[in-house]
Design a protein around this motif. Structure first.
Motif, PDB file in Angstrom:
ATOM      1  N   GLY A   1      -4.099   0.941   8.707  1.00  0.00           N
ATOM      2  CA  GLY A   1      -3.153   0.116   7.961  1.00  0.00           C
ATOM      3  C   GLY A   1      -2.669   0.704   6.661  1.00  0.00           C
ATOM      4  O   GLY A   1      -1.950   0.038   5.906  1.00  0.00           O
ATOM      5  N   SER A   2      -3.037   1.938   6.357  1.00  0.00           N
ATOM      6  CA  SER A   2      -2.640   2.554   5.092  1.00  0.00           C
ATOM      7  C   SER A   2      -1.217   3.099   5.145  1.00  0.00           C
ATOM      8  O   SER A   2      -0.712   3.458   6.214  1.00  0.00           O
ATOM      9  CB  SER A   2      -3.586   3.712   4.754  1.00  0.00           C
ATOM     10  OG  SER A   2      -4.918   3.275   4.625  1.00  0.00           O
ATOM     11  N   HIS A   3      -0.571   3.168   3.969  1.00  0.00           N
ATOM     12  CA  HIS A   3       0.604   4.013   3.829  1.00  0.00           C
ATOM     13  C   HIS A   3       0.130   5.461   3.896  1.00  0.00           C
ATOM     14  O   HIS A   3      -0.933   5.792   3.354  1.00  0.00           O
ATOM     15  CB  HIS A   3       1.290   3.811   2.473  1.00  0.00           C
ATOM     16  CG  HIS A   3       1.784   2.419   2.223  1.00  0.00           C
ATOM     17  ND1 HIS A   3       2.663   1.774   3.047  1.00  0.00           N
ATOM     18  CD2 HIS A   3       1.531   1.560   1.190  1.00  0.00           C
ATOM     19  CE1 HIS A   3       2.940   0.571   2.568  1.00  0.00           C
ATOM     20  NE2 HIS A   3       2.265   0.415   1.437  1.00  0.00           N
TER      21      HIS A   3
ATOM     22  N   GLN B   1       6.740  -1.603  10.153  1.00  0.00           N
ATOM     23  CA  GLN B   1       6.393  -0.217   9.843  1.00  0.00           C
ATOM     24  C   GLN B   1       7.670   0.625   9.845  1.00  0.00           C
ATOM     25  O   GLN B   1       8.574   0.379  10.645  1.00  0.00           O
ATOM     26  CB  GLN B   1       5.423   0.326  10.893  1.00  0.00           C
ATOM     27  CG  GLN B   1       5.002   1.782  10.692  1.00  0.00           C
ATOM     28  CD  GLN B   1       4.336   2.329  11.952  1.00  0.00           C
ATOM     29  OE1 GLN B   1       5.005   2.840  12.830  1.00  0.00           O
ATOM     30  NE2 GLN B   1       3.020   2.193  12.030  1.00  0.00           N
TER      31      GLN B   1
ATOM     32  N   THR C   1       2.440  -2.890  -3.255  1.00  0.00           N
ATOM     33  CA  THR C   1       2.202  -3.470  -1.935  1.00  0.00           C
ATOM     34  C   THR C   1       0.764  -3.934  -1.724  1.00  0.00           C
ATOM     35  O   THR C   1       0.493  -4.691  -0.785  1.00  0.00           O
ATOM     36  CB  THR C   1       2.539  -2.451  -0.823  1.00  0.00           C
ATOM     37  OG1 THR C   1       1.592  -1.370  -0.854  1.00  0.00           O
ATOM     38  CG2 THR C   1       3.938  -1.892  -1.003  1.00  0.00           C
TER      39      THR C   1
ATOM     40  N   ASP D   1       5.859  -5.728   2.405  1.00  0.00           N
ATOM     41  CA  ASP D   1       4.838  -5.983   3.423  1.00  0.00           C
ATOM     42  C   ASP D   1       4.873  -4.956   4.548  1.00  0.00           C
ATOM     43  O   ASP D   1       4.141  -5.094   5.536  1.00  0.00           O
ATOM     44  CB  ASP D   1       5.030  -7.389   4.011  1.00  0.00           C
ATOM     45  CG  ASP D   1       4.927  -8.471   2.949  1.00  0.00           C
ATOM     46  OD1 ASP D   1       4.059  -8.345   2.064  1.00  0.00           O
ATOM     47  OD2 ASP D   1       5.722  -9.434   3.000  1.00  0.00           O
TER      48      ASP D   1
ATOM     49  N   GLN E   1       4.458  -1.192   6.300  1.00  0.00           N
ATOM     50  CA  GLN E   1       3.674   0.037   6.234  1.00  0.00           C
ATOM     51  C   GLN E   1       4.611   1.236   6.367  1.00  0.00           C
ATOM     52  O   GLN E   1       5.539   1.225   7.175  1.00  0.00           O
ATOM     53  CB  GLN E   1       2.637   0.079   7.360  1.00  0.00           C
ATOM     54  CG  GLN E   1       1.777   1.338   7.360  1.00  0.00           C
ATOM     55  CD  GLN E   1       0.920   1.439   8.618  1.00  0.00           C
ATOM     56  OE1 GLN E   1       1.324   1.026   9.697  1.00  0.00           O
ATOM     57  NE2 GLN E   1      -0.274   1.999   8.472  1.00  0.00           N
TER      58      GLN E   1
ATOM     59  N   ARG F   1       0.645   1.669  -3.923  1.00  0.00           N
ATOM     60  CA  ARG F   1      -0.562   0.833  -4.032  1.00  0.00           C
ATOM     61  C   ARG F   1      -0.307  -0.373  -4.939  1.00  0.00           C
ATOM     62  O   ARG F   1      -0.682  -1.504  -4.618  1.00  0.00           O
ATOM     63  CB  ARG F   1      -1.727   1.645  -4.590  1.00  0.00           C
ATOM     64  CG  ARG F   1      -2.242   2.755  -3.687  1.00  0.00           C
ATOM     65  CD  ARG F   1      -3.510   3.380  -4.265  1.00  0.00           C
ATOM     66  NE  ARG F   1      -3.862   4.620  -3.587  1.00  0.00           N
ATOM     67  CZ  ARG F   1      -3.656   5.831  -4.091  1.00  0.00           C
ATOM     68  NH1 ARG F   1      -3.132   5.962  -5.304  1.00  0.00           N
ATOM     69  NH2 ARG F   1      -3.997   6.904  -3.411  1.00  0.00           N
TER      70      ARG F   1
ATOM     71  N   ARG G   1      -1.521  -2.202  -0.643  1.00  0.00           N
ATOM     72  CA  ARG G   1      -2.019  -1.503   0.545  1.00  0.00           C
ATOM     73  C   ARG G   1      -2.490  -0.109   0.148  1.00  0.00           C
ATOM     74  O   ARG G   1      -1.869   0.547  -0.686  1.00  0.00           O
ATOM     75  CB  ARG G   1      -0.884  -1.395   1.582  1.00  0.00           C
ATOM     76  CG  ARG G   1      -1.320  -0.909   2.954  1.00  0.00           C
ATOM     77  CD  ARG G   1      -0.088  -0.614   3.820  1.00  0.00           C
ATOM     78  NE  ARG G   1       0.687  -1.805   4.124  1.00  0.00           N
ATOM     79  CZ  ARG G   1       0.648  -2.457   5.275  1.00  0.00           C
ATOM     80  NH1 ARG G   1      -0.142  -2.022   6.233  1.00  0.00           N
ATOM     81  NH2 ARG G   1       1.413  -3.513   5.475  1.00  0.00           N
ATOM     82  N   GLU G   2      -3.580   0.351   0.732  1.00  0.00           N
ATOM     83  CA  GLU G   2      -4.079   1.682   0.429  1.00  0.00           C
ATOM     84  C   GLU G   2      -3.035   2.729   0.815  1.00  0.00           C
ATOM     85  O   GLU G   2      -2.312   2.595   1.800  1.00  0.00           O
ATOM     86  CB  GLU G   2      -5.390   1.955   1.177  1.00  0.00           C
ATOM     87  CG  GLU G   2      -6.016   3.298   0.857  1.00  0.00           C
ATOM     88  CD  GLU G   2      -6.230   3.501  -0.633  1.00  0.00           C
ATOM     89  OE1 GLU G   2      -5.834   4.575  -1.132  1.00  0.00           O
ATOM     90  OE2 GLU G   2      -6.754   2.589  -1.302  1.00  0.00           O
ATOM     91  N   SER G   3      -2.932   3.779  -0.005  1.00  0.00           N
ATOM     92  CA  SER G   3      -1.959   4.841   0.230  1.00  0.00           C
ATOM     93  C   SER G   3      -2.678   6.181   0.205  1.00  0.00           C
ATOM     94  O   SER G   3      -3.463   6.450  -0.702  1.00  0.00           O
ATOM     95  CB  SER G   3      -0.858   4.816  -0.840  1.00  0.00           C
ATOM     96  OG  SER G   3      -0.199   3.558  -0.850  1.00  0.00           O
TER      97      SER G   3
END
Length: 247
Positions: free
Chosen positions: A51-53, A146, A197, A173, A175, A194, A199-201
């Motif tokens: 699920g990471s960028h 995505q 969003t 939202d 990816q 990061r 979200r981990e990158s």
């Protein structure tokens, strides 16, 4: 076997093992095609499945296209729509047919300035400006789970860079898999993604070139040069012209 056919085998996988199962299924499919993933490819596909960028900054010939396949497969496994973008319509069209071969024509669409094919498919190939305009129009409500951005170095282009910048801002939202062989320091980008969003990158890079690169300057014509490449066992060859007329 088309990749989506493997998704049925993942239905009974516990949620805490789903990401690993998606990765394992893709690696197994690649092996059936006679492909063995390089370490950078494995790392990138695993990070995307988690699920990471991912910013994929590896040399030309290191198999970024295979990572993109893994990303689209991961998106389908999560039930979200993914987009492949590129700066040139010809490249978008080429990728459309390639993805149809892997995922089945019913699962792939295409959107460019003058073509619309199966636009509601789970995987859509589009020029960067198309995705940017969707992002501007629909924002966080856009049905884009995505985006795989090829030739991401266009981000800094004075004229067209906006089309690579806007989705990163307007799709919080979504990816992103950002791919280019010619990127510099991207720490600022990873931190920005990061922050905005949540979200981990991850940066997946490297300087190893699995496919050797050689240079020759020749005065021979294209036809003669191609004949020499075939004679020397260097085919197939990918020929690029500066203009459509010369092609």
């Amino acid at each position: 076997m088309h990749l989506p056919e493997l998704l049925a085998d993942l239905d009974d996988v516990p949620s805490d093992l789903h990401e690993e199962a998606v990765f394992d299924a893709f690696v197994a499919w690649a092996a059936d095609q006679g492909l063995s993933l390089y370490p950078a490819q494995e790392e990138a596909v695993l990070e995307v499945a988690a699920g990471s960028h991912v910013v994929l900054a590896t040399p030309t010939g290191s198999g970024k296209s295979l990572v993109a396949l893994g990303a689209h497969f991961s998106a389908m496994a999560r039930g979200v729509r993914s987009y492949y973008t590129a700066p040139i319509k010809a490249l978008v069209s080429e990728k459309f047919f390639a993805l149809c071969t892997v995922f089945g024509a019913e699962n792939v669409g295409m959107l460019t300035g003058d073509a619309s094919v199966n636009p509601h498919a789970p995987i859509v190939c589009a020029t960067a400006e198309i995705v940017a305009n969707i992002a501007l129009r629909e924002g966080a409500d856009a049905d884009i789970g995505q985006v795989v951005m090829d030739e991401f170095h266009y981000y800094s282009d004075p004229d067209r860079g906006w089309a690579w910048q806007v989705p990163l801002i307007e799709l919080p939202d979504t990816q992103f898999l950002l791919m280019s062989a010619t990127l510099g320091d991207v720490d600022w980008l990873l931190e920005d993604l990061r922050r905005r969003t949540g979200r981990e990158s991850t940066l997946v890079g490297g300087t190893d070139r699995p496919v050797p690169l050689s240079f020759d300057y020749v005065l021979a014509g294209v036809q003669e040069t191609v004949e020499l490449l075939i004679r020397d066992g260097k085919a197939p060859a990918y020929i690029v012209h500066f203009t459509q007329a010369s092609a």
